[in-house]
Scaffold this active site. Structure first.
Site, PDB file in Angstrom:
ATOM      1  N   LYS A   1       7.468   2.655   1.794  1.00 13.81           N
ATOM      2  CA  LYS A   1       8.277   3.822   1.404  1.00 13.81           C
ATOM      3  C   LYS A   1       9.766   3.544   1.602  1.00 13.81           C
ATOM      4  O   LYS A   1      10.590   3.892   0.756  1.00 13.81           O
ATOM      5  CB  LYS A   1       7.848   5.056   2.203  1.00 13.81           C
ATOM      6  CG  LYS A   1       6.470   5.559   1.821  1.00 13.81           C
ATOM      7  CD  LYS A   1       6.041   6.705   2.720  1.00 13.81           C
ATOM      8  CE  LYS A   1       4.606   7.121   2.398  1.00 13.81           C
ATOM      9  NZ  LYS A   1       4.112   8.160   3.313  1.00 13.81           N
TER      10      LYS A   1
ATOM     11  N   ASN B   1       0.853   4.273   0.988  1.00 16.19           N
ATOM     12  CA  ASN B   1       1.058   5.164   2.135  1.00 16.19           C
ATOM     13  C   ASN B   1       1.696   4.464   3.337  1.00 16.19           C
ATOM     14  O   ASN B   1       1.860   5.076   4.390  1.00 16.19           O
ATOM     15  CB  ASN B   1      -0.248   5.851   2.543  1.00 16.19           C
ATOM     16  CG  ASN B   1      -1.291   4.876   3.041  1.00 16.19           C
ATOM     17  OD1 ASN B   1      -1.160   3.674   2.864  1.00 16.19           O
ATOM     18  ND2 ASN B   1      -2.339   5.400   3.646  1.00 16.19           N
ATOM     19  N   CYS B   2       2.098   3.217   3.188  1.00 12.89           N
ATOM     20  CA  CYS B   2       2.738   2.449   4.264  1.00 12.89           C
ATOM     21  C   CYS B   2       4.202   2.892   4.406  1.00 12.89           C
ATOM     22  O   CYS B   2       4.944   2.955   3.421  1.00 12.89           O
ATOM     23  CB  CYS B   2       2.660   0.956   3.925  1.00 12.89           C
ATOM     24  SG  CYS B   2       3.649  -0.098   4.995  1.00 12.89           S
ATOM     25  N   ASP B   3       4.618   3.191   5.634  1.00 11.76           N
ATOM     26  CA  ASP B   3       5.994   3.643   5.870  1.00 11.76           C
ATOM     27  C   ASP B   3       7.028   2.599   5.473  1.00 11.76           C
ATOM     28  O   ASP B   3       8.091   2.933   4.951  1.00 11.76           O
ATOM     29  CB  ASP B   3       6.186   4.023   7.341  1.00 11.76           C
ATOM     30  CG  ASP B   3       5.478   5.321   7.692  1.00 11.76           C
ATOM     31  OD1 ASP B   3       5.180   6.115   6.772  1.00 11.76           O
ATOM     32  OD2 ASP B   3       5.206   5.540   8.887  1.00 11.76           O
TER      33      ASP B   3
ATOM     34  N   ILE C   1       0.864  -1.177   0.000  1.00  6.61           N
ATOM     35  CA  ILE C   1       0.000   0.000   0.000  1.00  6.61           C
ATOM     36  C   ILE C   1       0.902   1.229   0.000  1.00  6.61           C
ATOM     37  O   ILE C   1       1.813   1.333   0.832  1.00  6.61           O
ATOM     38  CB  ILE C   1      -0.921  -0.011   1.232  1.00  6.61           C
ATOM     39  CG1 ILE C   1      -1.850  -1.230   1.165  1.00  6.61           C
ATOM     40  CG2 ILE C   1      -1.725   1.271   1.333  1.00  6.61           C
ATOM     41  CD1 ILE C   1      -2.630  -1.478   2.428  1.00  6.61           C
TER      42      ILE C   1
END
Length: 116
Positions: A15, A10-12, A8
């Protein structure tokens, strides 16, 4: 060689994995569960390599918000149905490198995977 990162956006942890791949000039494609979804074939293949117990994120918000009857008496069939219906419950990232599957992100693990 084919490299695909699943998760996903927006998952840190996603990233961090993307940043690591880019810093090491590794070409990859990103498959966002929320935007692109997943299908039963991919889930079955991934589960055969990693196991449903490893794929299911029981600590995440999505799992915790499920009704108690969905969380009880989990087996492979029930877990895969839940993961298919709620892909956000899949631990992230899943890295598919050629025909191998890896779960999570640790820089040292990625160094080993890509023989750096």
């Amino acid at each position: 060689m084919t490299t695909t990162l699943f998760g996903i956006s927006n998952c840190d942890t996603i990233k961090k994995a993307k940043k690591w791949l880019e810093e090491h000039n590794i070409d990859y494609s990103f498959h966002d569960y929320r935007k692109q979804g997943i299908d039963a074939h991919w889930l079955a293949a991934t589960e055969s390599h990693l196991g449903w117990e490893n794929l299911l994120n029981k600590r995440g918000t999505t799992f915790r918000q499920l009704p108690d009857e969905d969380k009880q008496s989990l087996d492979k069939e029930k877990a895969l149905a839940l993961l298919l219906a709620h892909p956000a419950m899949i631990k992230r990232p899943v890295l598919q490198y050629n025909d191998h599957y890896f779960l999570g992100f640790k820089a040292d693990q990625y160094k080993d995977i890509f023989a750096l």
